[in-house]
Design a protein around this motif. Sequence first.
Motif, PDB file in Angstrom:
ATOM      1  N   GLU A 168     -26.187  35.225 105.923  1.00  0.00           N
ATOM      2  CA  GLU A 168     -25.120  36.659 105.067  1.00  0.00           C
ATOM      3  C   GLU A 168     -25.710  35.801 103.355  1.00  0.00           C
ATOM      4  N   GLY A 169     -25.831  37.139 102.532  1.00  0.00           N
ATOM      5  CA  GLY A 169     -25.886  36.847 101.020  1.00  0.00           C
ATOM      6  C   GLY A 169     -26.047  38.344 100.417  1.00  0.00           C
ATOM      7  N   ILE A 170     -27.170  38.600  99.258  1.00  0.00           N
ATOM      8  CA  ILE A 170     -27.049  39.688  98.986  1.00  0.00           C
ATOM      9  C   ILE A 170     -28.353  40.243  99.448  1.00  0.00           C
ATOM     10  N   HIS A 171     -28.161  41.282  99.418  1.00  0.00           N
ATOM     11  CA  HIS A 171     -28.915  42.270 100.832  1.00  0.00           C
ATOM     12  C   HIS A 171     -29.887  43.449 100.024  1.00  0.00           C
ATOM     13  N   HIS A 172     -29.272  44.116  98.599  1.00  0.00           N
ATOM     14  CA  HIS A 172     -29.718  44.659  97.708  1.00  0.00           C
ATOM     15  C   HIS A 172     -29.405  45.474  96.440  1.00  0.00           C
ATOM     16  N   ILE A 173     -30.059  45.548  96.095  1.00  0.00           N
ATOM     17  CA  ILE A 173     -29.094  46.908  94.341  1.00  0.00           C
ATOM     18  C   ILE A 173     -29.274  47.447  94.497  1.00  0.00           C
ATOM     19  N   ALA A 174     -28.968  48.030  94.185  1.00  0.00           N
ATOM     20  CA  ALA A 174     -28.238  50.231  93.900  1.00  0.00           C
ATOM     21  C   ALA A 174     -28.164  50.513  92.819  1.00  0.00           C
ATOM     22  N   LEU A 175     -29.608  51.099  93.040  1.00  0.00           N
ATOM     23  CA  LEU A 175     -29.975  51.870  91.167  1.00  0.00           C
ATOM     24  C   LEU A 175     -29.188  52.942  91.169  1.00  0.00           C
ATOM     25  N   GLY A 176     -28.332  53.772  90.105  1.00  0.00           N
ATOM     26  CA  GLY A 176     -27.968  54.988  90.191  1.00  0.00           C
ATOM     27  C   GLY A 176     -28.800  55.728  89.496  1.00  0.00           C
ATOM     28  N   VAL A 177     -29.093  57.354  89.968  1.00  0.00           N
ATOM     29  CA  VAL A 177     -30.070  57.900  89.640  1.00  0.00           C
ATOM     30  C   VAL A 177     -30.194  59.266  89.706  1.00  0.00           C
ATOM     31  N   GLU A 178     -30.103  60.074  88.803  1.00  0.00           N
ATOM     32  CA  GLU A 178     -29.976  61.771  89.204  1.00  0.00           C
ATOM     33  C   GLU A 178     -30.926  61.952  89.497  1.00  0.00           C
ATOM     34  N   SER A 179     -30.869  62.883  89.979  1.00  0.00           N
ATOM     35  CA  SER A 179     -31.749  63.843  90.830  1.00  0.00           C
ATOM     36  C   SER A 179     -32.989  63.016  91.810  1.00  0.00           C
ATOM     37  N   ILE A 180     -32.382  62.522  92.921  1.00  0.00           N
ATOM     38  CA  ILE A 180     -32.736  61.293  93.828  1.00  0.00           C
ATOM     39  C   ILE A 180     -34.154  61.751  94.700  1.00  0.00           C
ATOM     40  N   GLN A 181     -34.266  63.222  95.000  1.00  0.00           N
ATOM     41  CA  GLN A 181     -35.347  63.541  95.532  1.00  0.00           C
ATOM     42  C   GLN A 181     -36.332  63.519  94.448  1.00  0.00           C
ATOM     43  N   ALA A 182     -36.483  63.385  93.422  1.00  0.00           N
ATOM     44  CA  ALA A 182     -37.001  64.149  92.722  1.00  0.00           C
ATOM     45  C   ALA A 182     -37.556  62.799  92.287  1.00  0.00           C
ATOM     46  N   ARG A 183     -36.793  61.499  92.066  1.00  0.00           N
ATOM     47  CA  ARG A 183     -37.204  60.498  91.806  1.00  0.00           C
ATOM     48  C   ARG A 183     -38.247  59.831  92.878  1.00  0.00           C
ATOM     49  N   ILE A 184     -37.706  59.930  94.543  1.00  0.00           N
ATOM     50  CA  ILE A 184     -38.348  59.678  95.402  1.00  0.00           C
ATOM     51  C   ILE A 184     -39.877  59.987  95.110  1.00  0.00           C
ATOM     52  N   GLY A 185     -40.013  61.599  94.956  1.00  0.00           N
ATOM     53  CA  GLY A 185     -41.588  61.877  94.744  1.00  0.00           C
ATOM     54  C   GLY A 185     -42.018  61.495  94.044  1.00  0.00           C
ATOM     55  N   GLU A 186     -41.717  60.668  92.615  1.00  0.00           N
ATOM     56  CA  GLU A 186     -42.422  60.081  91.430  1.00  0.00           C
ATOM     57  C   GLU A 186     -42.585  58.567  91.669  1.00  0.00           C
ATOM     58  N   LEU A 187     -41.821  57.914  92.270  1.00  0.00           N
ATOM     59  CA  LEU A 187     -42.210  56.982  93.359  1.00  0.00           C
ATOM     60  C   LEU A 187     -43.466  56.621  94.347  1.00  0.00           C
ATOM     61  N   LYS A 188     -43.325  57.807  94.548  1.00  0.00           N
ATOM     62  CA  LYS A 188     -44.473  58.102  96.314  1.00  0.00           C
ATOM     63  C   LYS A 188     -45.510  58.155  95.277  1.00  0.00           C
ATOM     64  N   GLU A 189     -45.481  58.998  94.422  1.00  0.00           N
ATOM     65  CA  GLU A 189     -46.819  59.681  93.612  1.00  0.00           C
ATOM     66  C   GLU A 189     -48.168  58.241  92.938  1.00  0.00           C
ATOM     67  N   GLN A 190     -46.342  57.238  92.519  1.00  0.00           N
ATOM     68  CA  GLN A 190     -47.257  55.755  91.591  1.00  0.00           C
ATOM     69  C   GLN A 190     -47.288  55.096  92.646  1.00  0.00           C
ATOM     70  N   GLY A 191     -48.057  55.471  94.445  1.00  0.00           N
ATOM     71  CA  GLY A 191     -47.425  54.151  95.140  1.00  0.00           C
ATOM     72  C   GLY A 191     -46.929  53.480  95.631  1.00  0.00           C
ATOM     73  N   ILE A 192     -45.634  53.848  95.027  1.00  0.00           N
ATOM     74  CA  ILE A 192     -44.195  52.637  95.358  1.00  0.00           C
ATOM     75  C   ILE A 192     -44.025  52.999  97.327  1.00  0.00           C
ATOM     76  N   ARG A 193     -43.757  52.340  98.323  1.00  0.00           N
ATOM     77  CA  ARG A 193     -44.076  52.214  99.497  1.00  0.00           C
ATOM     78  C   ARG A 193     -42.213  52.611 100.131  1.00  0.00           C
ATOM     79  N   MET A 194     -41.463  53.572 100.374  1.00  0.00           N
ATOM     80  CA  MET A 194     -40.476  53.544 100.596  1.00  0.00           C
ATOM     81  C   MET A 194     -40.433  53.553 101.676  1.00  0.00           C
ATOM     82  N   ILE A 195     -39.169  53.418 102.599  1.00  0.00           N
ATOM     83  CA  ILE A 195     -38.296  53.382 103.671  1.00  0.00           C
ATOM     84  C   ILE A 195     -37.267  54.629 104.158  1.00  0.00           C
ATOM     85  N   ASP A 196     -37.186  54.999 103.068  1.00  0.00           N
ATOM     86  CA  ASP A 196     -36.901  56.744 103.127  1.00  0.00           C
ATOM     87  C   ASP A 196     -37.153  57.789 102.455  1.00  0.00           C
TER      88      ASP A 196
END
Length: 140
Positions: free
Chosen positions: A74-102
Amino acid sequence: MVGSVDHIGIAVSSIEQSLTFYRDILRLKVEGMEEVASQGVKVCFLNAGNTRLELLEPLSEESTVAAFIQKRGEGIHHIALGVESIQARIGELKEQGIRMIDEKARAGAHGAQVAFLHPKACAGVLYELCEHETKGDDSK
């Protein structure tokens, strides 16, 4: 890109047993409890001042949270960051080479849209992007 820390997810074997500590000893206020069947968890949000704590209880042994508890305890599982335009943020992260689970946002607790970044891309930390529907006020 990030507005705030939305919440900190904490994996627990039993929300009811954990509430003895969080609610009764720390005196955190329970904001709500619900099941998120798509993620195989029961969640309980607690108000911790500037952020919230999210207790995550697996609904079955097949849940990723159950696997987490078996592997790490048991313990800390994740940290959730509040964002706007989540799908755009996902696209930006992928463009920067960040591996996504979703690759696409999905439904999370409290009507939020969520997406997880793979911890191997984030120095071993599981981050969740979290977008809440705006209702004309600051409620989440």
